[in-house]
Design an enzyme around this catalytic site. Structure first.
Site, PDB file in Angstrom:
ATOM      1  N   ILE A 115      49.523  35.331  53.072  1.00  0.00           N
ATOM      2  CA  ILE A 115      49.226  35.727  51.685  1.00  0.00           C
ATOM      3  C   ILE A 115      48.322  34.457  51.213  1.00  0.00           C
ATOM      4  CG2 ILE A 115      49.753  36.471  49.405  1.00  0.00           C
ATOM      5  CD1 ILE A 115      52.681  37.066  51.030  1.00  0.00           C
ATOM      6  N   LYS A 175      32.851  41.360  45.131  1.00  0.00           N
ATOM      7  CA  LYS A 175      33.980  42.421  45.197  1.00  0.00           C
ATOM      8  C   LYS A 175      33.321  43.537  46.125  1.00  0.00           C
ATOM      9  CE  LYS A 175      37.777  40.366  44.045  1.00  0.00           C
ATOM     10  NZ  LYS A 175      38.829  39.941  45.156  1.00  0.00           N
ATOM     11  N   THR A 180      48.054  38.395  34.543  1.00  0.00           N
ATOM     12  CA  THR A 180      47.906  37.047  35.590  1.00  0.00           C
ATOM     13  C   THR A 180      47.010  36.120  34.727  1.00  0.00           C
ATOM     14  OG1 THR A 180      45.976  38.095  36.635  1.00  0.00           O
ATOM     15  CG2 THR A 180      48.114  38.598  37.422  1.00  0.00           C
ATOM     16  N   ASN A 206      44.343  37.808  49.370  1.00  0.00           N
ATOM     17  CA  ASN A 206      44.465  38.214  47.957  1.00  0.00           C
ATOM     18  C   ASN A 206      43.920  37.074  46.831  1.00  0.00           C
ATOM     19  OD1 ASN A 206      46.264  38.633  45.506  1.00  0.00           O
ATOM     20  ND2 ASN A 206      46.749  36.682  45.902  1.00  0.00           N
ATOM     21  N   TYR A 226      30.978  38.239  40.074  1.00  0.00           N
ATOM     22  CA  TYR A 226      32.110  38.704  40.743  1.00  0.00           C
ATOM     23  C   TYR A 226      31.976  40.297  41.148  1.00  0.00           C
ATOM     24  CZ  TYR A 226      37.159  40.056  40.197  1.00  0.00           C
ATOM     25  OH  TYR A 226      38.698  40.558  40.601  1.00  0.00           O
TER      26      TYR A 226
END
Length: 252
Positions: free
Chosen positions: A6, A158, A191, A87, A154
């Protein structure tokens, strides 16, 4: 035994994924610049194998060196399956095109796109020589399919990650391997990334007030809720190779 790697495991979604997988009796390899001691303690309590590697994912040489070591450590144990969670991600720079600084642009592409590509390539390569199944989970974003002012870098990184996922899946199917690769859009979570978004300027990010509302109105998803839904999917053996999953369809 199953192993899970991870990236960005020290906080947020990565931390929640790691904790859930340890509870599922899956050995965890944590990769981040700093180690999360809660994950280490939990693994010890559960009697589970755990190891942490420090890595700056914006440096491709470091990525290659660290993940070569990780691959060597894991593959020599002839695991049944390796779950690779790409991640780690960065939102910055939040700025309009014409006002972007070069360094954060390059770092964003390195962390969000180049690192997952290099890591996936390495593990698919090593898997060719073994009976180990590799399942790759690339954490994407709704921004991959929707243009958002101030997020050009971004959105682009992605979107590239989604296309890489879909293309790699076609290739693995053509080669008739057991490997699978998917992307996963986790929605708007509570987050540190959301804190970064809320601290940006109105000039750089047109939707700033909208994102502040998410927090004020308690509309942000908890990281553990998202992690549990993702892990449930990955462990269900019903993963559709090449699919870009969205948290909304998993929480129905």
């Amino acid at each position: 035994m199953k192993y899970a790697i991870i990236t960005g495991a020290s906080k947020g979604l990565g931390e929640a994924i790691a904790k859930r997988l340890i509870q599922e009796q899956i050995a965890v390899v944590s990769v981040s610049r700093t180690e999360n001691m809660e994950i280490k303690s939990l693994a010890s309590e559960q009697g589970m194998e755990y190891k942490h590697f420090s890595c700056n994912l914006s440096l491709e040489k470091e990525v290659q060196e660290v993940f070569m070591e990780i691959a060597h450590c894991i593959f020599q144990k002839d695991p049944k399956e390796i779950l690779l969670f790409n991640n780690a991600g960065v939102i910055e720079p939040i700025q309009t095109v014409g006002n972007l600084d070069q360094t954060p642009v390059i770092r964003n592409i390195q962390v969000n796109l180049i690192a997952p590509m290099l890591i996936t390539n390495l593990f698919f390569n090593k898997a060719q020589l073994t009976n180990t199944k590799v399942t790759v989970i690339n954490v994407s974003s709704g921004a991959a399919v929707r243009s958002i002012e101030g997020w050009s870098v971004y959105c682009s990184s992605k979107a590239g990650l989604n296309m890489f996922t879909q293309t790699a899946a076609i290739e693995q199917a053509e080669m008739q391997t057991n490997n699978k690769i998917i992307a996963f859009s986790p929605g708007v979570m509570d987050t540190n990334m959301q804190e970064t978004i809320r601290s940006s300027s109105k000039e750089a990010f047109k939707d700033l007030e909208h994102f502040k509302e998410f927090k004020e109105k308690n509309m942000l998803l908890a990281a553990d809720v998202v992690a549990n839904a993702l892990v449930d999917l990955v462990l269900s053996d019903s993963v559709e190779n090449g699919k870009v999953y969205n948290i909304k369809e998993l929480l129905k």
